[in-house]
Design a protein around this motif. Structure first.
Motif, mmCIF file in Angstrom:
data_model
loop_
_atom_site.group_PDB
_atom_site.id
_atom_site.type_symbol
_atom_site.label_atom_id
_atom_site.label_comp_id
_atom_site.label_asym_id
_atom_site.label_seq_id
_atom_site.Cartn_x
_atom_site.Cartn_y
_atom_site.Cartn_z
ATOM 1 N N HIS A 81 0.851 -1.188 0.000
ATOM 2 C CA HIS A 81 0.000 0.000 0.000
ATOM 3 C C HIS A 81 0.889 1.241 0.000
ATOM 4 N N SER A 82 0.388 2.294 -0.610
ATOM 5 C CA SER A 82 1.154 3.542 -0.620
ATOM 6 C C SER A 82 0.403 4.590 0.187
ATOM 7 N N THR A 83 1.148 5.505 0.792
ATOM 8 C CA THR A 83 0.470 6.570 1.539
ATOM 9 C C THR A 83 0.003 7.679 0.597
ATOM 10 N N LEU A 113 -7.422 10.571 -3.265
ATOM 11 C CA LEU A 113 -7.698 11.284 -2.010
ATOM 12 C C LEU A 113 -7.008 12.647 -2.126
ATOM 13 N N TYR A 164 -12.464 8.044 5.326
ATOM 14 C CA TYR A 164 -11.579 8.430 4.220
ATOM 15 C C TYR A 164 -12.276 9.485 3.356
ATOM 16 N N ARG A 167 -12.636 12.750 5.414
ATOM 17 C CA ARG A 167 -11.365 13.492 5.540
ATOM 18 C C ARG A 167 -11.053 14.258 4.269
ATOM 19 N N ILE A 179 -3.796 8.673 8.887
ATOM 20 C CA ILE A 179 -3.277 7.882 7.765
ATOM 21 C C ILE A 179 -2.937 6.466 8.246
ATOM 22 N N SER A 182 -6.068 4.475 8.825
ATOM 23 C CA SER A 182 -6.756 4.220 7.560
ATOM 24 C C SER A 182 -6.067 3.056 6.823
ATOM 25 N N ILE A 183 -4.779 3.162 6.665
ATOM 26 C CA ILE A 183 -4.064 2.139 5.884
ATOM 27 C C ILE A 183 -4.017 0.808 6.633
ATOM 28 N N LYS A 186 -7.279 -1.223 6.894
ATOM 29 C CA LYS A 186 -7.610 -1.897 5.631
ATOM 30 C C LYS A 186 -6.740 -3.130 5.429
ATOM 31 N N PHE A 206 1.483 13.327 1.615
ATOM 32 C CA PHE A 206 0.867 13.907 2.805
ATOM 33 C C PHE A 206 1.923 14.256 3.855
HETATM 34 N N1 URA Z 1 -4.047 5.915 1.723
HETATM 35 C C1 URA Z 1 -5.018 5.441 2.555
HETATM 36 O O1 URA Z 1 -5.536 4.345 2.361
HETATM 37 N N2 URA Z 1 -5.392 6.213 3.572
HETATM 38 C C2 URA Z 1 -4.852 7.417 3.820
HETATM 39 O O2 URA Z 1 -5.224 8.043 4.772
HETATM 40 C C3 URA Z 1 -3.844 7.891 2.952
HETATM 41 C C4 URA Z 1 -3.461 7.117 1.905
#
Ligand code: URA
Length: 432
Positions: A81-83, A113, A164, A167, A179, A182-183, A186, A206
């Motif tokens: 996953h990437s931020t 996002l 998400y 925000r 963040i 959230s990540i 998931k 971010f």
């Molecule tokens: N990716 C995500 O899934 N959540 C975030 O808050 C930022 C990036």
């Protein structure tokens, strides 16, 4: 319990208990707490932060707000996953390479996002590709071809899906606890055993500076450990957009070309580094440099591209768009951006480029906005490149002439060109 008291507590910089966090998440997810109260609490968290314990409690509660996927039938599944970033088409390239090596890829991706793009919006640029498949089909696809990429379903981390989107509309994206939760919620819900995270850093990310990015990486790594999921974080630079294309179909084209062996240096560095650690975690090779070689072989042999086609086909997409990229959605106007002087590109502001692309229609200004898959930007010159006066710096792809002309002007301002030579820098800043 009373949501107003919980909001007031965070507003006054006090620590929330596990029960208070659970109360908020449960009642927001099931609709008992309205968006305006959730927005107030989210903004209080954004402004006043959270302790490590609060962040962990928030993450675990969000992860358990819906189902937890069981992927044990596939052995070790390594998720990525990437931020978030600009021009970040890494998943589209990396996931098929990894799957072609026999490592199962079962990935739930996100939409754009703020000014950053999302893999799901990109995949939807391929006509027919279904991102909203059911869990059963997701697992079936992984079982049949070793890969599936889908959007966030309602029953996996539903609390994150709501938060998400919230925000995104209240300018509360750049926050370490928000963040991380959230990540990691998931990733925990999606059932992978091990996780590789691309923690972006710089103007288009971010996290704007390296210290913040390292703190975010350490927070997520710790949550991963607590959830018994080995986690590696690769901190990468997002000072300028990654690769050449920014915009959905344009990035799909760049990804297909990459899998055909035509990859820009920065994209290659990020893809190979993240993939090499995914292979290591999947026990498919301890030697990082050796793993990178193996990944390149999958591109050269055509196996990685074949896997992308299998994925598109199984999820209802039209494979002819991969075979002939000319078929992908195209914008009506393609406008060049010309350099007004000669010299070296010193900076190329990623965040502004993300915003310009969003205004062209590649991202959402409001939650309900639809996306134009064809529009965006293609960068011909990047940091460290030499340009001559009147040489093409970039192209704007637009369906609206006026917006396109405005974007051309704004893009020119994103380029800082200087006389002194500028060195190209590595995108990999740290591995944690
Ligand atoms: N990716 C995500 O899934 N959540 C975030 O808050 C930022 C990036």
């Amino acid at each position: 319990m009373d949501i107003q008291k919980i909001i007031a507590k965070k507003r006054d910089r006090q620590e929330l208990s596990k029960e208070e966090i659970e109360y908020f998440i449960t009642n927001y997810t099931n609709g008992n707490i309205p968006d305006y109260q959730a927005a107030a609490l989210t903004m209080a968290i954004y402004l006043n932060g959270m302790t490590e314990e609060e962040t962990t409690n928030l993450t675990l509660t969000m992860a358990h707000s819906g189902d937890i996927l069981d992927l044990s039938e596939f052995g070790t599944v390594v998720d990525k996953h990437s931020t978030g970033g600009i021009g970040d088409k890494v998943t589209l390239i990396l996931a098929p390479i990894i799957a072609s090596l026999g490592i199962p890829v079962a990935k739930m991706s996100g939409r754009g996002l703020g000014y950053t793009g999302g893999t799901i919006d990109k995949l939807e640029a391929i006509p027919g590709y279904r991102t909203n498949i059911k869990i059963e089909e997701f697992k079936e696809n992984v079982g049949k071809i070793g890969i599936s990429l889908m959007g966030q379903t309602l029953n996996l981390a539903p609390a994150d899906k709501k938060l998400y989107a919230l925000r995104d509309t209240i300018a509360a994206t750049e926050s370490i606890p928000l963040i991380s939760s959230s990540i990691m919620s998931k990733k925990i819900a999606a059932g992978a055993n091990k996780i590789v995270l691309d923690v972006t850093c710089g103007s288009g990310a971010f996290m704007k500076d390296l210290n913040q990015a390292i703190q975010l990486a350490k927070t997520m790594k710790k949550i991963g450990e607590l959830a018994q999921k080995e986690t590696v974080c690769v901190v990468t630079s997002m000072e300028e957009p990654l690769g050449k294309a920014v915009g959905n179909a344009l990035e799909v084209i760049e990804a297909i070309q990459a899998l055909k062996g035509n990859m820009t240096e920065d994209v290659q560095e990020v893809v190979l580094t993240l993939g090499a650690y995914m292979m290591k975690l999947a026990d498919k090779g301890k030697d990082i440099e050796g793993n990178k070689e193996k990944m390149l072989e999958q591109i050269q042999s055509g196996e990685a591209l074949k896997k992308l086609k299998e994925l598109i086909q199984i999820q209802g997409g039209d494979v002819s768009y991969v075979e002939n990229i000319e078929l992908l959605p195209k914008a009506k106007y393609v406008m060049p951006v010309l350099a007004t002087k000669c010299g070296y590109v010193k900076t190329l502001d990623a965040k502004s480029i993300g915003e310009i692309s969003m205004h062209l229609g590649a991202g959402r200004m409001k939650k309900e906005d639809s996306i134009d898959p064809a529009v965006g930007i293609v960068l011909e010159k990047k940091i460290g490149d030499y340009v001559k006066e009147n040489e093409i710096l970039a192209y704007v792809h637009t369906n609206n002439e006026e917006k396109g002309q405005e974007a051309v002007k704004q893009l020119l301002d994103c380029y800082q060109i200087v006389e002194e030579k500028v060195e190209k820098r590595s995108c990999i800043l740290k591995v944690i």
